[in-house]
Design an enzyme around this catalytic site. Structure first.
Site, PDB file in Angstrom:
ATOM      1  N   ASP A 145       3.242   6.399  -2.418  1.00 48.22           N
ATOM      2  CA  ASP A 145       3.523   7.527  -1.724  1.00 48.22           C
ATOM      3  C   ASP A 145       4.326   8.594  -2.619  1.00 48.22           C
ATOM      4  O   ASP A 145       4.090   9.781  -2.426  1.00 48.22           O
ATOM      5  CB  ASP A 145       4.385   7.283  -0.429  1.00 48.22           C
ATOM      6  N   HIS A 147       0.887  -1.175   0.012  1.00 43.24           N
ATOM      7  CA  HIS A 147      -0.166   0.140   0.023  1.00 43.24           C
ATOM      8  C   HIS A 147       0.745   1.295   0.099  1.00 43.24           C
ATOM      9  O   HIS A 147       0.341   2.621  -0.294  1.00 43.24           O
ATOM     10  CB  HIS A 147      -1.136   0.134   1.278  1.00 43.24           C
ATOM     11  N   CYS A 148       1.943   1.345   0.470  1.00 43.23           N
ATOM     12  CA  CYS A 148       2.791   2.441   0.350  1.00 43.23           C
ATOM     13  C   CYS A 148       3.779   2.820  -0.451  1.00 43.23           C
ATOM     14  O   CYS A 148       3.616   3.944  -1.107  1.00 43.23           O
ATOM     15  CB  CYS A 148       3.707   2.312   1.838  1.00 43.23           C
ATOM     16  N   ILE A 149       4.878   2.062  -0.939  1.00 39.79           N
ATOM     17  CA  ILE A 149       6.207   2.369  -1.521  1.00 39.79           C
ATOM     18  C   ILE A 149       5.626   2.519  -2.904  1.00 39.79           C
ATOM     19  O   ILE A 149       6.046   3.527  -3.741  1.00 39.79           O
ATOM     20  CB  ILE A 149       6.909   1.145  -1.446  1.00 39.79           C
TER      21      ILE A 149
END
Length: 443
Positions: free
Chosen positions: A284, A279-281
């Site tokens: 973001d 979900h992040c890398i």
């Protein structure tokens, strides 16, 4: 930021120190449920809020659905009455502190979608009371806490920094990490005022067995989280690009990395692969580049790495086509076995998994694709459900014109794969210990 020295301890701080406060967590997913469990295990009465009744019912039954939560821990704290879950946000009125841990995805135009954060805040507003702490943990662009969340919460008629406290503390969940969990990962906290920071820090100090790092504003904490993941995105983009170059130069890039990481300083190993997942890398950097445009700034290095990483599934499909050609096979009509659709090894999380994108590209080119993943028995994509092959058998392997390793799960018999596969494309170097490598090609 308004400077407001926190001298004597507030009533809320005292309740946190003696653990008589009631804590709430909005969003019971990969971030929220582990956090709620740690709060309850620390002795706090904890209420989990979620709009999905299925999750709420499972929590109240002591049934775990998150890999990083110990089943026995959840069952015990639910039975003891320390943890309960609900879809009724009216119970926010009984909470002294509420942490918001909801998704922050990208929309169809690759722009930040903070609708879940806004909806959570709007659900909290009618039940806010004085001397209450709200902490946002969802990863987002710098300015969200102050520019978006604070105005919504102040619609309650309460003033931030005086009547209630507001801070940002980014989640640092790494699914499948055997060493660092919610409990022992250092926490960054930045509040609207010094008092907000102090009270939020007191909350986490009472729960975690890790240092709490205080920063001067929510924007610092928000940018810190973006830096963590953009740092990885850029470095992974670098090694992905070098992997493509080294393939053309007929150089084993995995061996290059192993050699480079012998240097005890100045180098951190990153590894190529079929793309970025989780979900992040992958998300973001888009948050940062979107926010940067507000200031007329072009994040050229970040956007370049994003372009490289976003192209990797297509590149892997191109490589697969060339491997098939060497065996006098066309992509159209070939049977391809994908090993692993989770976005990283030894977990069941397939959010933003590049393996799923690889499958889509292969099928678009006419390949018949099946997959095997011991952790992901099925997954949903574009409204349809795909089911894993039940077992990795010699018959299954032999039936494929090409096997592509897209996730480096450690509980896969790679010797069996090598012995029975016609051709193998290992995008993760998962088969590095297999001695006979005649039919194996690396990314």
């Amino acid at each position: 930021m308004v400077n407001q020295p926190a001298t004597s301890k507030s009533d809320l701080q005292k309740k946190l120190i003696n653990k008589t406060a009631t804590l709430g967590v909005v969003g019971l997913g990969y971030v929220g449920l582990p956090l709620a469990v740690e709060k309850a295990k620390s002795g706090y009465k904890t209420i989990g809020f979620d709009v999905q009744i299925e999750k709420v019912n499972m929590v109240n039954a002591g049934e775990n659905y998150i890999g990083d939560v110990v089943n026995e821990d959840l069952e015990e704290i639910v039975k003891s009455g320390l943890l309960s879950a609900t879809t009724d946000f009216a119970q926010v009125a009984t909470a002294d502190c509420v942490c918001i841990c909801v998704p922050t995805p990208l929309d169809a135009h690759q722009q930040p979608d903070i609708s879940y954060v806004k909806a959570s805040a709007q659900s909290i507003v009618p039940y806010m009371h004085k001397d209450m702490l709200i902490v946002l943990e969802s990863t987002t662009y710098p300015g969200t806490t102050e520019e978006v969340l604070k105005p919504i919460l102040e619609k309650s008629g309460l003033t931030c920094g005086e009547d209630f406290y507001l801070a940002f503390s980014p989640e640092r969940v790494d699914p499948g990490n055997l060493i660092y969990k919610t409990k022992n990962t250092p926490k960054v906290v930045g509040g609207i005022t010094d008092a907000c920071t102090a009270i939020a820090a007191t909350l986490y100090e009472s729960i975690l067995e890790a240092p709490i790092h205080r920063v001067s504003s929510p924007a610092i904490a928000e940018m810190e989280k973006i830096l963590e993941n953009t740092y990885r995105n850029v470095n992974i983009g670098l090694v992905n690009e070098l992997a493509m170059l080294c393939h053309k130069m007929e150089i084993n890039f995995w061996e290059v990395i192993d050699a480079a990481k012998t240097k005890p300083y100045g180098f951190q190993a990153f590894y190529p692969g079929p793309g970025l997942g989780g979900h992040c890398i992958p998300l973001d950097p888009y948050y940062l580049s979107w926010k940067a445009r507000e200031y007329g700034f072009h994040t050229s290095m970040i956007e370049s790495s994003m372009m490289v990483n976003d192209r990797m599934p297509e590149y892997c499909a191109e490589r697969a086509s060339k491997i098939l050609n060497r065996y006098k096979k066309a992509m159209n009509g070939s049977k391809i076995l994908i090993l692993g659709v989770a976005y990283k090894q030894d977990i069941d999380d397939y959010r933003e998994s590049p393996a799923i994108e690889v499958i889509q590209v292969l099928e678009k080119e006419g390949a018949a694709v099946v997959y095997y993943d011991p952790y992901v028995k099925e997954y949903q994509q574009n409204g349809s459900i795909r089911i894993s092959e039940p077992d990795l058998t010699s018959t299954l392997i032999e039936s494929a014109d090409l096997v592509i390793v897209t996730t480096a799960h450690t509980n896969v018999d790679y010797e069996l794969v090598q012995q029975h596969a016609v051709a193998i494309f290992d995008t993760k170097n998962a088969m590095k210990h297999v001695k006979n490598r005649e039919n194996i090609e690396l990314l």
